[in-house]
Design an enzyme around this catalytic site. Structure first.
Site, mmCIF file in Angstrom:
data_model
loop_
_atom_site.group_PDB
_atom_site.id
_atom_site.type_symbol
_atom_site.label_atom_id
_atom_site.label_comp_id
_atom_site.label_asym_id
_atom_site.label_seq_id
_atom_site.Cartn_x
_atom_site.Cartn_y
_atom_site.Cartn_z
ATOM 1 C CD GLU A 253 -16.976 5.382 36.293
ATOM 2 O OE1 GLU A 253 -17.720 5.538 35.303
ATOM 3 O OE2 GLU A 253 -15.847 5.874 36.369
ATOM 4 C CE1 TYR B 227 -16.896 3.459 31.142
ATOM 5 C CE2 TYR B 227 -18.719 3.869 32.649
ATOM 6 C CZ TYR B 227 -17.446 4.170 32.197
ATOM 7 O OH TYR B 227 -16.721 5.146 32.807
ATOM 8 C CG ASP C 93 -16.254 6.056 27.714
ATOM 9 O OD1 ASP C 93 -15.298 5.811 26.961
ATOM 10 O OD2 ASP C 93 -16.442 7.159 28.229
ATOM 11 C CB CYS D 205 -10.869 12.880 20.734
ATOM 12 S SG CYS D 205 -11.321 12.043 19.201
ATOM 13 C CB CYS E 131 -7.400 18.010 15.511
ATOM 14 S SG CYS E 131 -8.950 17.084 15.275
ATOM 15 C CB CYS F 46 -5.174 15.400 19.359
ATOM 16 S SG CYS F 46 -5.458 13.631 19.591
ATOM 17 C CB CYS G 238 -5.551 11.106 14.079
ATOM 18 S SG CYS G 238 -7.361 11.006 13.991
#
Length: 304
Positions: free
Chosen positions: A46, A129, A147, A202, A209, A212, A218
């Site tokens: 991370e 985060y 995030d 995304c 798209c 997705c 959306c």
DNA sequence: GAGACGTGGCC
DNA sequence: TGGCCAAGTCT
């Protein structure tokens, strides 16, 4: 017939189930997601992933965990080794803080990564985060992981705008929190899945798209993918000739130097004396560079 | 809360 | 070609 006193809220399809199903099929196999990962490995990943792409982190992470598999190992390492291993991941202060973090883990947490958010937040280099991400990904606990990927997914799917606002707001965190499933395991999986969707589908530019799982609900896609209302809101990131670049040059030179570098030889890193001196001083102040006294005058090296 | 802080790849 | 972007944190 009774009628509602107020119009019902606009219907919003819950994005969680479709995104979880998509993740089951499309999750990348990353080493810090492997079954044999450790909380320390997750924490290291991370920190490395803060502003650095996965492709560059992956080999560095493998080498890092091979060399320093526990916080105690990193805590005991010479800082010069740590900075050299960080190599060109960028923002070398992260490497410094990661070692400080390892030392705090050894001194105050028995050499282990804590699983509660308050304790994680006290660690150097661990912000909102990363604390949430470690809690979710290392321990499978519920956390609000927000995030840049998740922010973008929610901005589009729920708010119908191309990109999230420049600054995160309390309301945005509350909205994200309301979407997080109640149980630990599903919440942790939602965090991973929503981030992955932002990273793979995304995306900031050229979103995919048609692939997705939220395409049918959306708001942004339904509106015809309108452009960002805040276009050009971001300051251009500085580049050529900035202190940031000069600091990078100096660090690169010192990483490659087996011996302390005399002050005069730093001109190889950057010709402008005033700017170079200013940057070297700031690096010393940051603890990224050590200034040594030698019989021939000052010299510079990575901190021991 | 705006600004500083590395590095490299992509469209 | 070069501006934009990448799992942020700290001051």
């Amino acid at each position: 017939m009774p009628t509602p006193a107020a119009p019902p809220p606009a219907p919003v399809v819950d994005p969680v189930a479709p995104v979880l199903a998509w993740y089951d099929e499309h999750a990348r196999e990353l080493p810090w997601r492997a079954p044999d990962r450790t909380p320390w490995g997750v924490l290291v990943s991370e920190v490395m992933l803060q502003q650095t792409p996965v492709a560059r982190v992956e080999p560095a992470w493998r080498a890092w965990l091979e060399r320093w598999p526990t916080p105690a190992d990193l805590a005991a390492a010479p800082t010069s080794d740590v900075l050299r291993a960080w190599d060109r991941l960028g923002y070398p202060r992260r490497a410094l803080r990661l070692q400080e973090c390892a030392r705090v883990l050894v001194e105050r947490h028995g050499g282990h990564v804590p699983d509660d958010e308050a304790a994680l937040l006290t660690l150097p280099g661990i912000g909102a985060y990363t604390a949430a991400a470690v809690r979710a990904f290392a321990f499978g606990r519920r956390a609000v992981v927000l995030d840049t990927n998740v922010r973008r997914v929610l901005a589009r799917a729920v708010d119908g705008v191309a990109l999230p606002a420049p600054a995160q707001t309390v309301a945005e965190v509350a909205r994200a929190a309301a979407l997080v499933p109640a149980d630990d395991a599903t919440a942790a999986r939602w965090a991973q899945a929503s981030m992955e969707l932002g990273a793979l589908v995304c995306t900031a530019r050229a979103p995919r798209c048609p692939q997705c799982p939220l395409a049918s609900s959306c708001r942004w896609l339904a509106a015809g993918r309108p452009d960002d209302a805040h276009a050009h809101r971001r300051r251009a990131q500085p580049w050529a000739g900035t202190d940031r670049q000069v600091r990078g040059r100096v660090m690169a030179l010192l990483r490659g130097a087996p011996e302390p570098v005399p002050a005069a030889a730093l001109s190889d890193a950057w010709p402008d004396t005033a700017q170079r001196d200013r940057c070297v001083r700031s690096l010393v102040a940051d603890g990224l560079v050590a200034e040594l006294d030698t019989p021939d005058g000052p010299a510079y090296a990575l901190p021991a």
